[in-house]
Structure formats: structure tokens, C-alpha cells
Design a protein around this motif. Structure first.
Motif, short mmCIF file in Angstrom:
data_model
loop_
_atom_site.label_atom_id
_atom_site.label_comp_id
_atom_site.label_asym_id
_atom_site.label_seq_id
_atom_site.Cartn_x
_atom_site.Cartn_y
_atom_site.Cartn_z
N GLN A 70 62.63 7.43 99.06
CA GLN A 70 63.68 6.70 98.34
C GLN A 70 63.97 7.46 97.05
OE1 GLN A 70 65.41 3.52 99.02
NE2 GLN A 70 66.62 4.57 97.47
N ALA A 71 65.12 8.12 96.98
CA ALA A 71 65.51 8.84 95.77
C ALA A 71 66.06 7.86 94.75
CB ALA A 71 66.57 9.89 96.10
N SER A 72 65.73 8.08 93.50
CA SER A 72 66.29 7.25 92.43
C SER A 72 66.49 8.11 91.19
CB SER A 72 65.37 6.05 92.13
OG SER A 72 64.09 6.50 91.76
N VAL A 73 67.52 7.76 90.43
CA VAL A 73 67.85 8.51 89.22
C VAL A 73 68.14 7.55 88.08
CG1 VAL A 73 68.79 10.52 90.44
CG2 VAL A 73 70.31 8.64 89.80
N ASP A 74 68.07 8.09 86.88
CA ASP A 74 68.44 7.34 85.68
C ASP A 74 69.78 7.91 85.21
OD1 ASP A 74 68.45 5.72 83.48
OD2 ASP A 74 66.93 6.86 82.37
N GLN A 101 68.92 18.53 90.96
CA GLN A 101 68.24 18.64 92.25
C GLN A 101 66.75 18.38 92.08
OE1 GLN A 101 69.11 22.38 94.17
NE2 GLN A 101 71.29 21.93 94.32
N LEU A 102 66.13 17.85 93.13
CA LEU A 102 64.70 17.58 93.13
C LEU A 102 64.10 18.06 94.44
CD1 LEU A 102 62.25 16.21 91.69
CD2 LEU A 102 62.83 14.14 92.97
N PRO A 103 63.22 19.10 94.38
CA PRO A 103 62.52 19.53 95.60
C PRO A 103 61.46 18.48 95.97
CG PRO A 103 62.33 21.18 93.83
CD PRO A 103 62.91 19.94 93.24
N ILE A 104 61.39 18.16 97.26
CA ILE A 104 60.45 17.16 97.78
C ILE A 104 59.55 17.81 98.82
CG2 ILE A 104 60.24 14.92 98.94
CD1 ILE A 104 61.84 14.75 96.35
N SER A 105 58.27 17.47 98.76
CA SER A 105 57.32 17.86 99.81
C SER A 105 56.92 16.61 100.57
CB SER A 105 56.08 18.53 99.22
OG SER A 105 56.41 19.79 98.67
N LEU A 106 57.16 16.61 101.86
CA LEU A 106 56.79 15.50 102.73
C LEU A 106 55.57 15.92 103.54
CD1 LEU A 106 57.37 12.75 104.12
CD2 LEU A 106 58.81 14.02 105.74
N PHE A 107 54.47 15.18 103.37
CA PHE A 107 53.23 15.49 104.08
C PHE A 107 53.07 14.53 105.26
CE2 PHE A 107 52.71 16.86 99.70
CZ PHE A 107 52.33 18.18 99.89
N ALA A 122 68.99 12.21 85.92
CA ALA A 122 67.56 12.52 85.84
C ALA A 122 66.82 11.75 86.94
CB ALA A 122 67.02 12.14 84.47
N PHE A 123 66.16 12.47 87.82
CA PHE A 123 65.41 11.83 88.90
C PHE A 123 64.23 11.06 88.33
CE2 PHE A 123 67.71 14.78 91.60
CZ PHE A 123 67.89 14.04 92.76
N THR A 124 64.02 9.85 88.82
CA THR A 124 62.87 9.03 88.45
C THR A 124 61.91 8.85 89.62
OG1 THR A 124 64.10 7.01 88.94
CG2 THR A 124 64.14 7.78 86.65
N SER A 125 62.30 9.33 90.78
CA SER A 125 61.46 9.23 91.98
C SER A 125 60.49 10.41 92.02
CB SER A 125 62.32 9.17 93.23
OG SER A 125 63.28 10.20 93.24
N GLY A 157 70.31 6.53 98.33
CA GLY A 157 69.28 7.57 98.28
C GLY A 157 68.16 7.44 99.29
N GLU A 158 68.33 6.59 100.30
CA GLU A 158 67.31 6.47 101.33
C GLU A 158 67.33 7.70 102.24
OE1 GLU A 158 66.98 1.65 101.90
OE2 GLU A 158 67.96 2.83 103.45
N VAL A 159 66.16 8.31 102.43
CA VAL A 159 66.04 9.48 103.30
C VAL A 159 65.30 9.05 104.56
CG1 VAL A 159 65.17 11.83 103.52
CG2 VAL A 159 66.01 11.01 101.31
#
Length: 143
Positions: free
Chosen positions: A25-29, A85-91, A4-7, A54-56
């Protein structure tokens, strides 16, 4: 059960940060060890992810005027093979840069003549401005 993603699912950075900068920084439980990756292989052209922590990081320096946001998806796989999976939006934050592309016309002045005029024309382009360019002319009477 899948990790489960916590980020968060968004991040923002200033334009012009150096290639290799940490952007997320991705993080999961999850009780077991987890391996991180990019869900879309094409994202690997723009990003790199450390599979252990999980560093991007970016593989380029972003420019707001070229593209204001990027979307990518991170996957996390635990020791049992469960995946989420977790979709990320980078602004990309727009930073006001100094005007660029200074152009000038040749200045002209006749030597050893009183009453001659100096003429010149300067032009700049500011990509951060809604004004396409700014200009100034120089016209000076020399005695």
C-alpha cells in the motif's frame, strides 16, 4: 515540492498467495491529489497499481523456489506535476509445502502362490527440502 512517501520500502508475503492479492500500500504526504504508477513499464507484467489509492497487487502467484524477492519502483505525481519515486523490495516467505511428484514402480505379486514376495518402490520430491528426494521400498513376503 514533490510528494513525500510515508510508506515503507519493503514488504513481504507468503509464497502461493493468489494472483490479484494486495502486496503493498503506497502512501504519500501531499496536500494535493496524487496519481500513483509503476516507474518501470516492465513491472506491469508482474504487478498492477491502483493510480488513485496506491494499492499494489500481483498478477501471478509467487513461488519462493523460483524467485525469493522482487524489486520494483513506485512513482507518485501530484497535481502540479511534481514526481517522486520509491524503490520497493518485496520478499517472498518460504512456506513448507507437501512433497510432490510421487512416483512408484509397479508392484508385482503372483496370484495364488504362497511364498511370493511383493516388491515395490516409491519416490517423492520435496522442493522445500535440502534432500533432493526420499525413497522407500516395499518388500513383503506373502504366505
Amino acid at each position: 515540492m514533490a510528494p513525500a512517501f510515508t510508506s515503507p520500502n519493503t514488504s513481504s508475503i507468503d509464497e502461493g498467495v493468489a494472483a490479484g492479492s494486495l502486496i503493498y500500500q503506497a502512501s504519500v504526504d501531499d496536500a494535493s491529489s496524487v496519481v500513483f504508477g509503476l516507474a518501470n513499464e516492465a513491472d506491469g507484467e508482474l504487478l498492477s497499481i491502483n493510480p488513485v489509492n496506491g494499492e499494489v497487487r500481483l498478477t501471478f502467484s509467487p513461488d519462493f523456489e523460483q524467485q525469493a524477492n522482487y524489486d520494483f519502483t513506485i512513482k507518485a505525481t501530484d497535481a502540479a506535476g511534481n514526481q517522486s519515486q520509491l524503490p520497493i523490495s518485496l520478499f517472498i516467505n518460504d512456506i513448507n509445502e507437501a512433497p510432490s511428484q510421487l512416483d512408484s514402480s509397479a508392484l508385482s505379486l503372483q496370484e495364488n502362490r504362497s511364498g511370493a514376495a511383493v516388491d515395490g518402490f516409491f519416490s517423492t520430491v520435496d522442493l522445500d527440502s535440502s534432500i533432493a528426494s526420499s525413497t522407500a521400498s516395499v518388500d513383503r513376503y506373502v504366505s
